[in-house]
Design an enzyme around this catalytic site. Structure first.
Site, PDB file in Angstrom:
ATOM      1  N   CYS A   2       0.825  -1.204   0.000  1.00  0.00           N
ATOM      2  CA  CYS A   2       0.000   0.000   0.000  1.00  0.00           C
ATOM      3  C   CYS A   2       0.861   1.256   0.000  1.00  0.00           C
ATOM      4  O   CYS A   2       2.001   1.254   0.452  1.00  0.00           O
ATOM      5  CB  CYS A   2      -0.902   0.013   1.225  1.00  0.00           C
ATOM      6  SG  CYS A   2      -1.824  -1.513   1.497  1.00  0.00           S
ATOM      7  N   ARG A  27       3.464   0.670  -6.638  1.00  0.00           N
ATOM      8  CA  ARG A  27       3.512  -0.287  -5.534  1.00  0.00           C
ATOM      9  C   ARG A  27       2.392  -1.315  -5.628  1.00  0.00           C
ATOM     10  O   ARG A  27       2.443  -2.345  -4.963  1.00  0.00           O
ATOM     11  CB  ARG A  27       3.420   0.461  -4.198  1.00  0.00           C
ATOM     12  CG  ARG A  27       4.584   1.392  -3.942  1.00  0.00           C
ATOM     13  CD  ARG A  27       4.329   2.297  -2.764  1.00  0.00           C
ATOM     14  NE  ARG A  27       4.348   1.577  -1.498  1.00  0.00           N
ATOM     15  CZ  ARG A  27       5.414   1.473  -0.709  1.00  0.00           C
ATOM     16  NH1 ARG A  27       6.548   2.028  -1.061  1.00  0.00           N
ATOM     17  NH2 ARG A  27       5.348   0.821   0.427  1.00  0.00           N
ATOM     18  N   TRP A  74      -3.778  -2.231  -1.169  1.00  0.00           N
ATOM     19  CA  TRP A  74      -3.640  -3.562  -1.765  1.00  0.00           C
ATOM     20  C   TRP A  74      -4.263  -4.520  -0.767  1.00  0.00           C
ATOM     21  O   TRP A  74      -3.780  -4.680   0.347  1.00  0.00           O
ATOM     22  CB  TRP A  74      -2.162  -3.890  -1.993  1.00  0.00           C
ATOM     23  CG  TRP A  74      -1.905  -5.107  -2.813  1.00  0.00           C
ATOM     24  CD1 TRP A  74      -1.868  -5.201  -4.167  1.00  0.00           C
ATOM     25  CD2 TRP A  74      -1.604  -6.420  -2.322  1.00  0.00           C
ATOM     26  NE1 TRP A  74      -1.565  -6.488  -4.556  1.00  0.00           N
ATOM     27  CE2 TRP A  74      -1.399  -7.255  -3.448  1.00  0.00           C
ATOM     28  CE3 TRP A  74      -1.484  -6.974  -1.047  1.00  0.00           C
ATOM     29  CZ2 TRP A  74      -1.084  -8.612  -3.335  1.00  0.00           C
ATOM     30  CZ3 TRP A  74      -1.183  -8.327  -0.928  1.00  0.00           C
ATOM     31  CH2 TRP A  74      -0.987  -9.119  -2.066  1.00  0.00           C
ATOM     32  N   ASN A  98      -0.286   0.696   6.247  1.00  0.00           N
ATOM     33  CA  ASN A  98       0.345  -0.329   5.428  1.00  0.00           C
ATOM     34  C   ASN A  98       0.870  -1.396   6.367  1.00  0.00           C
ATOM     35  O   ASN A  98       1.538  -1.082   7.348  1.00  0.00           O
ATOM     36  CB  ASN A  98       1.495   0.264   4.603  1.00  0.00           C
ATOM     37  CG  ASN A  98       2.150  -0.765   3.701  1.00  0.00           C
ATOM     38  OD1 ASN A  98       1.581  -1.813   3.428  1.00  0.00           O
ATOM     39  ND2 ASN A  98       3.348  -0.469   3.230  1.00  0.00           N
ATOM     40  N   GLY A  99       0.563  -2.670   6.076  1.00  0.00           N
ATOM     41  CA  GLY A  99       1.021  -3.757   6.918  1.00  0.00           C
ATOM     42  C   GLY A  99      -0.123  -4.617   7.374  1.00  0.00           C
ATOM     43  O   GLY A  99      -1.221  -4.593   6.804  1.00  0.00           O
ATOM     44  N   GLU A 479      13.149 -17.268 -14.291  1.00  0.00           N
ATOM     45  CA  GLU A 479      12.808 -15.848 -14.342  1.00  0.00           C
ATOM     46  C   GLU A 479      11.917 -15.538 -15.540  1.00  0.00           C
ATOM     47  O   GLU A 479      10.962 -14.755 -15.446  1.00  0.00           O
ATOM     48  CB  GLU A 479      14.089 -15.018 -14.382  1.00  0.00           C
ATOM     49  CG  GLU A 479      13.901 -13.548 -14.728  1.00  0.00           C
ATOM     50  CD  GLU A 479      13.070 -12.766 -13.735  1.00  0.00           C
ATOM     51  OE1 GLU A 479      12.749 -11.602 -14.032  1.00  0.00           O
ATOM     52  OE2 GLU A 479      12.722 -13.299 -12.662  1.00  0.00           O
ATOM     53  N   LYS A 483       8.193 -13.899 -15.345  1.00  0.00           N
ATOM     54  CA  LYS A 483       7.822 -12.674 -16.048  1.00  0.00           C
ATOM     55  C   LYS A 483       6.561 -12.885 -16.885  1.00  0.00           C
ATOM     56  O   LYS A 483       5.666 -12.046 -16.920  1.00  0.00           O
ATOM     57  CB  LYS A 483       8.959 -12.216 -16.968  1.00  0.00           C
ATOM     58  CG  LYS A 483      10.079 -11.505 -16.269  1.00  0.00           C
ATOM     59  CD  LYS A 483       9.646 -10.126 -15.808  1.00  0.00           C
ATOM     60  CE  LYS A 483      10.603  -9.601 -14.749  1.00  0.00           C
ATOM     61  NZ  LYS A 483      10.466 -10.262 -13.443  1.00  0.00           N
ATOM     62  N   GLU A 486       3.481 -13.258 -14.639  1.00  0.00           N
ATOM     63  CA  GLU A 486       3.207 -12.030 -13.895  1.00  0.00           C
ATOM     64  C   GLU A 486       2.360 -11.049 -14.700  1.00  0.00           C
ATOM     65  O   GLU A 486       1.411 -10.462 -14.164  1.00  0.00           O
ATOM     66  CB  GLU A 486       4.520 -11.326 -13.537  1.00  0.00           C
ATOM     67  CG  GLU A 486       5.179 -11.789 -12.273  1.00  0.00           C
ATOM     68  CD  GLU A 486       6.419 -10.974 -11.959  1.00  0.00           C
ATOM     69  OE1 GLU A 486       6.596 -10.601 -10.789  1.00  0.00           O
ATOM     70  OE2 GLU A 486       7.209 -10.694 -12.876  1.00  0.00           O
ATOM     71  N   HIS A 502      11.844 -36.398 -16.306  1.00  0.00           N
ATOM     72  CA  HIS A 502      11.435 -36.864 -14.980  1.00  0.00           C
ATOM     73  C   HIS A 502      10.046 -36.361 -14.601  1.00  0.00           C
ATOM     74  O   HIS A 502       9.759 -36.148 -13.420  1.00  0.00           O
ATOM     75  CB  HIS A 502      12.467 -36.443 -13.931  1.00  0.00           C
ATOM     76  CG  HIS A 502      13.804 -37.071 -14.112  1.00  0.00           C
ATOM     77  ND1 HIS A 502      14.061 -38.390 -13.812  1.00  0.00           N
ATOM     78  CD2 HIS A 502      14.959 -36.568 -14.617  1.00  0.00           C
ATOM     79  CE1 HIS A 502      15.313 -38.673 -14.096  1.00  0.00           C
ATOM     80  NE2 HIS A 502      15.888 -37.585 -14.602  1.00  0.00           N
ATOM     81  N   LYS A 602       4.494  -3.947  -6.039  1.00  0.00           N
ATOM     82  CA  LYS A 602       5.914  -3.770  -6.326  1.00  0.00           C
ATOM     83  C   LYS A 602       6.771  -4.109  -5.122  1.00  0.00           C
ATOM     84  O   LYS A 602       7.749  -4.829  -5.219  1.00  0.00           O
ATOM     85  CB  LYS A 602       6.173  -2.327  -6.770  1.00  0.00           C
ATOM     86  CG  LYS A 602       7.631  -2.033  -7.114  1.00  0.00           C
ATOM     87  CD  LYS A 602       8.068  -2.802  -8.340  1.00  0.00           C
ATOM     88  CE  LYS A 602       9.486  -2.465  -8.741  1.00  0.00           C
ATOM     89  NZ  LYS A 602       9.939  -3.302  -9.866  1.00  0.00           N
TER      90      LYS A 602
END
Length: 607
Positions: A2, A27, A74, A98-99, A479, A483, A486, A502, A602
């Site tokens: 947030c 963010r 958020w 925030n938290g 990665e 990406k 995301e 496997h 973010k």
């Protein structure tokens, strides 16, 4: 997570609050709101979705006042809705947060016993109601806020605004970052300095456990023990261009394009004037006294650590453990003597990584960090912080910060290799010469954007994608898959190429694109064998390789992306670019929100 902003100004607060919140959009958020005090009256406006919805609301239903707080939320407790949006108000107090308040259920039960009713599903409303309760018992706003903060368990950044108080804000920080901005007869609060940059360049960073009482002409900070604390004022330099798209359609596109420049700047910072030796900040690191390295991070930074493991072990002969930060401290790993713990975080505020760092304090011989924000909590709590110098990264999906992390980690591995006698001075100079030439290869890779865009259009039609790589390309495959999922929301997974048989090979059919990352290196032939197994089962192979690899193995592939040739040790940094461009153009083709993908933030400042 947030975004928080607070203003005690000489002009109308609402436009300043909204503008500051826009600078915190990166963010991640799903609702937004502001509250002001005007002629003693506390009022607020809130909206779900993008900030433009809040701006539209304020056009039709303005909010006057020169003191105010704002928030982009958020969702954690409670779905995105106007009711659950911040600021939360209870009688004479409004709060942004925030938290996570871990004991909010216990507090809710206690407050319900006092006849105080809840209207939201959030943990934050508990803070507002508890403060209201203390004020009803006779406490003034400052004392009520302090009594409330003392009852809270968890991680939080809080800012309080009170009815009838047009020259007062109270801010508190425990586990989530918060900064105070100093103006001329004005004071500001923000989740980070970026939010405050248009209003002031003079910043005080609150330390863990601090509570601050702000008026337009004063700032009183008390530490976790309640004692007066003298926190310094620092002058910051954040150019407006850093939060501007500079002609690009998205911040992510801009930040991908900036990589040759920012990596060049990082190299200039860490290399001597002649470019043949490495200069670490501070007193550096004596790797001859290190027996083991423990690398800890989350998300993309974790994949940077996985890559660095190959470099430290192969180049420097230094054993390395790599851990996901959210798991690290809960398994309580033993940390032998002469172990250096290294933490990687773009924001320097990642909650799990910060908690892992604190677990290592007093156990590891030394604590290092690789960060993008020099004044972040992780940087401040490290024995040595190594800046990546990527500049502000706004896109949620990390691009330039990732490659700058890789660059700094490679420099650290090369320094370790030289100190430990694994490479000679001449060999170090050769590696650094190749590194200095890397921005040229990165620019050449950026020139491939058009052909990658064409390949991405095909990929955008898939529902599932596999990525394969060996050695240094295995973390890069991970990665690349991250990406893609995301920002395009396509399900993607990555495997070490040798693991294909496997289990994952069962997924292969004619609808399954398989992206193979394989420069022509010592492992190329083995990777090609795995690629042939995919094509034999009808899988569609997209091969990312160099000209030599394409000449040997492009037959019957679905798509081929031909990269510039670089030294094998540098391939992860170079091959990050096609991974990023492939995800970016796929997301654009699908029409998703590239810079602010759904459900993501973010800076993850809660566990």
């Amino acid at each position: 997570m947030c975004g928080i902003v607070g203003v005690l100004g000489s002009h109308e607060a609402a436009p300043l609050l909204v503008e500051a919140l826009k600078r915190l959009e990166y963010r991640g958020y799903d609702s937004a709101g502001i509250a002001t005090v005007n002629n003693g009256r506390l009022d607020r406006r809130r909206a779900v979705g993008k900030l433009v919805n809040l701006s539209d609301l304020l056009v039709h239903d303005p909010l006057a006042g020169k003191a105010g707080i704002g928030h982009t939320r958020w969702a954690t407790h409670g779905a995105p809705s106007v009711t659950n949006a911040h600021p939360h108000q209870a009688g004479p107090v409004a709060v942004v947060h925030n938290g996570i308040i871990e004991n909010f259920r216990e507090l809710r039960t206690e407050l319900a016993g006092f006849g105080l009713n809840f209207v939201t599903q959030t943990d934050t409303e508990t803070v507002a109601l508890l403060t209201q309760h203390h004020m009803a018992q006779g406490a003034d706003p400052v004392e009520a806020a302090r009594q409330t903060i003392a009852r809270l368990h968890g991680a939080f950044a809080l800012v309080f605004l009170f009815e009838g108080e047009e020259d007062l804000l109270i801010a508190a920080r425990k586990g989530s970052p918060l900064a105070i901005g100093h103006g001329d007869g004005e004071m500001f609060v923000g989740s980070d300095a970026i939010a405050l940059a248009p209003m002031t360049d003079r910043i005080t960073y609150l330390e863990e456990g601090d509570t601050a009482v702000l008026t337009r002409t004063s700032l009183e900070i008390r530490d976790a023990r309640g004692e007066l604390a003298n926190r310094p004022i620092k002058t910051i330099q954040i150019e407006a261009a850093q939060v501007d798209k500079a002609g690009h359609k998205h911040f992510m596109a801009k930040e991908i394009a900036e990589q040759p420049r920012v990596i060049g700047e990082a190299l200039r910072f860490y290399l001597s004037g002649e470019g043949d030796t490495i200069r670490l900040p501070g007193d550096g690191v004596d790797f001859t006294q290190v027996d083991r390295l423990s690398l800890v991070a989350c998300g993309t930074a974790f994949y940077a650590c996985m890559t660095a493991k190959y470099w430290f072990e192969q180049l420097a002969g230094l054993p390395v453990d790599v851990d996901i930060a959210s798991e690290f401290r809960y398994r309580e790993p033993p940390i032998p003597a002469r172990t250096v713990a290294l933490f990687v975080s773009q924001s320097g505020e990642t909650a799990d990584t910060l908690a892992a760092l604190r677990f290592c304090q007093g156990k590891a011989a030394r604590i290092l960090s690789v960060v993008n924000v020099a004044e972040s909590s992780i940087a401040r709590e490290s024995d040595l912080a190594l800046p990546i110098l990527a500049g502000a990264e706004i896109g949620v999906a990390s691009t330039k910060a990732f490659t700058c992390q890789l660059t700094v980690l490679l420099l650290l591995a090369l320094e370790a290799a030289h100190q430990r006698g694994r490479i000679t001075r001449e060999e170090l100079s050769d590696h650094l010469s190749a590194l200095r030439a890397l921005p040229v290869a990165l620019n050449a890779a950026l020139d491939l954007s058009g052909s990658i865009k064409s390949a991405a259009r095909k990929l955008s039609e898939a529902t599932d994608v596999l990525f394969l790589g060996r050695g240094l390309m295995y973390p890069m495959a991970l990665e690349a898959a991250l990406k893609l999922k995301e920002i395009s929301y396509i399900h993607a997974e990555a495997y070490a190429s040798g693991e294909l048989k496997h289990g994952p090979i069962a997924l292969i059919d004619k609808t399954m694109p398989v992206v193979v990352m394989a420069p022509r290196d010592a492992l190329f032939d083995k990777t090609v064998s795995n690629m042939q197994e995919v094509m034999a089962r009808g899988g569609k192979v997209m091969l990312i390789t160099d000209a030599e690899g394409a000449a040997e193995a492009s037959e019957q592939t679905w798509e081929v992306i031909v990269m510039p040739r670089v030294d094998a040790v540098l391939t992860p940094i170079l091959y990050a670019l096609p991974a990023q461009l492939l995800a970016y153009h796929t997301a654009v083709a699908k029409g998703t929100d590239v810079d602010q993908p759904r459900n993501l933030a973010k800076s993850v400042t809660v566990e």
